[in-house]
Design an enzyme around this catalytic site. Structure first.
Site, short mmCIF file in Angstrom:
data_model
loop_
_atom_site.label_atom_id
_atom_site.label_comp_id
_atom_site.label_asym_id
_atom_site.label_seq_id
_atom_site.Cartn_x
_atom_site.Cartn_y
_atom_site.Cartn_z
N SER A 170 0.84 -1.19 0.00
CA SER A 170 0.00 0.00 0.00
C SER A 170 0.88 1.24 0.00
O SER A 170 2.05 1.16 0.39
CB SER A 170 -0.85 -0.03 1.27
N TYR A 183 -1.41 -1.56 10.84
CA TYR A 183 -1.44 -1.90 9.40
C TYR A 183 -0.17 -1.39 8.72
O TYR A 183 0.49 -2.13 7.98
CB TYR A 183 -2.69 -1.27 8.80
N ALA A 185 2.74 -0.73 10.01
CA ALA A 185 3.91 -1.50 10.44
C ALA A 185 4.03 -2.77 9.60
O ALA A 185 5.11 -3.12 9.13
CB ALA A 185 3.79 -1.85 11.92
N LYS A 187 2.82 -3.37 6.61
CA LYS A 187 3.10 -3.08 5.20
C LYS A 187 4.55 -2.62 5.00
O LYS A 187 5.19 -2.99 4.01
CB LYS A 187 2.11 -2.04 4.67
N ILE A 218 -8.54 2.18 -3.30
CA ILE A 218 -9.29 1.38 -4.28
C ILE A 218 -10.72 1.21 -3.77
O ILE A 218 -10.94 1.08 -2.56
CB ILE A 218 -8.63 -0.02 -4.43
#
Ligand SMILES: NC(=O)c1ccc[n+]([C@@H]2O[C@H](COP(=O)([O-])OP(=O)(O)OC[C@H]3O[C@@H](n4cnc5c(N)ncnc54)[C@H](OP(=O)(O)O)[C@@H]3O)[C@@H](O)[C@H]2O)c1
Ligand SMILES: *[C@@H]1O[C@H](CO)[C@@H](O)[C@H](O)[C@H]1NC(C)=O
Ligand SMILES: *[C@@H]1O[C@H](CO)[C@@H](O)[C@H](O)[C@H]1NC(C)=O
Length: 293
Positions: A170, A183, A185, A187, A218
């Site tokens: 992301s 999240y 961390a 990624k 998205i």
């Protein structure tokens, strides 16, 4: 000045050559025909859309996620769309034994593996980090550790097929944003781990490509629900096109792809500083002792 001539100039020429070369390759849907592909997190969202794109290209697909009912529908639709074969394996990626078994079973079902697309994530609300260490651990396990576990299990098959590992990350795995610390961390960890082993593969001549996908907003139901009332005036890109771009990136063996980001974001994230430092640092390594045969 001497430094500039010695290092920067050759690096610049290399970059130009690289970009010129990669721009020359063209994607053809037939590249996926008959290929054996696993898609994780494929019961909805971008993963489901990837399964349908692959099915249309005539690939063999194995989809996985927790919800059996959804996966059954995805498999049925894949077969309608022309998949060479379609199967599902249901279970949770909180369980590393399951993560490993999915790869083993899928390999048996399809008779090998050409592409592993890692895409699932633990669902996380957007909120301040409130000492929820449990959420951090869960996010690291589901969004990161299971990716490593699956890629380890897949590597022997991917080596045999000169295959591809595709890691869906992301923009939040490249730039820090508030409200998604756990999240983010997980990624960022994907970038650290997979970009690091990509270097090892290149030195030790393991011909398995690793594509890190840096995805912007998205229009999946999950993302729209998560940002609702928190982020406004954001244009979300279509999941079908996102799915296609991820598959293209894997098939063309690109190191990174950027989709759903503004032109400014892409330009600034190109980060020549990081690339130059990567190149210079590797020069001082003695990697010979790690190369067998
Ligand atoms: N949508 C966006 O705006 C956006 C932006 C940047 C990056 N991305 C990345 O794109 C990928 C897909 O996002 P998405 O929006 O399509 O997500 P999504 O629609 O929420 O789908 C997530 C998938 O993961 C599965 N999953 C959740 N928990 C799981 C578990 N414990 N074990 C196994 N599977 C589990 C879900 O199925 P079950 O619930 O059935 O298990 C579902 O199939 C993610 O890697 C995400 O980080 C998305
Ligand atoms: C993998 O690549 C090597 C070197 O290019 C080639 O000799 C081999 O045939 C390839 N294997 C497959 C299955 O494509
Ligand atoms: C690696 O595999 C790809 C895909 O099969 C092939 O096109 C390429 O020639 C291989 N490269 C090397 C160095 O073996």
């Amino acid at each position: 000045m001497a430094y500039l001539k010695k290092y920067l100039l050759p690096i610049f020429v290399l970059f130009l050559a690289y970009y010129f070369y990669s721009a020359n390759e063209e994607f053809r849907p037939e590249m996926l025909q008959g290929k054996k592909v696993i898609v994780t997190g494929a019961s909805m969202g971008i993963g489901e859309a990837m399964a349908y794109q692959l099915a249309k290209m005539g690939a063999h697909v194995v989809v996985t996620a927790r919800s059996k009912e959804n996966l059954k529908k995805v498999v049925a639709h894949c077969l309608e769309l022309g998949a060479a074969s379609a199967n599902y394996i249901a279970g949770t990626m909180e369980d590393m034994t399951f993560a490993e078994q999915v790869v083993v079973k899928a390999g048996k079902l399809m008779g090998g593996l050409d592409m592993l697309i890692l895409n699932h994530i633990h669902k996380t609300p957007m909120t301040l980090f409130a000492n929820d260490i449990h959420l951090v651990r869960r996010s690291m396990e589901v969004n990161f550790l299971s990716y490593v576990t699956m890629s380890v299990a897949a590597l022997p098959m991917l080596k045999q097929s000169n295959g591809s590992l595709v890691v869906v990350s992301s923009t939040a795995g490249k730039i820090p944003f508030p409200l998604i610390a756990a999240y983010a961390a997980s990624k960022f960890a994907l970038d650290g781990f997979f970009s690091s082993i990509r270097k090892e593969y290149s030195v030790t001549k393991v011909n398995v490509s690793i594509t890190l996908c840096v995805i912007g907003l998205i229009n999946t139901d999950s993302a729209m629900n998560a940002i609702s009332g928190i982020i406004d005036l954001q244009e979300a890109s279509p999941k079908e096109e996102c799915a296609l771009e991820i598959i293209k990136g894997g098939a063309l063996r690109q190191e990174e792809i950027y989709y759903g980001n503004s032109l400014w974001t892409i330009l600034l994230l190109g980060n020549p500083g990081r690339k130059i430092l990567e190149y210079l640092t590797l020069r001082s390594y003695n990697m010979d002792k790690f190369i067998n045969n």
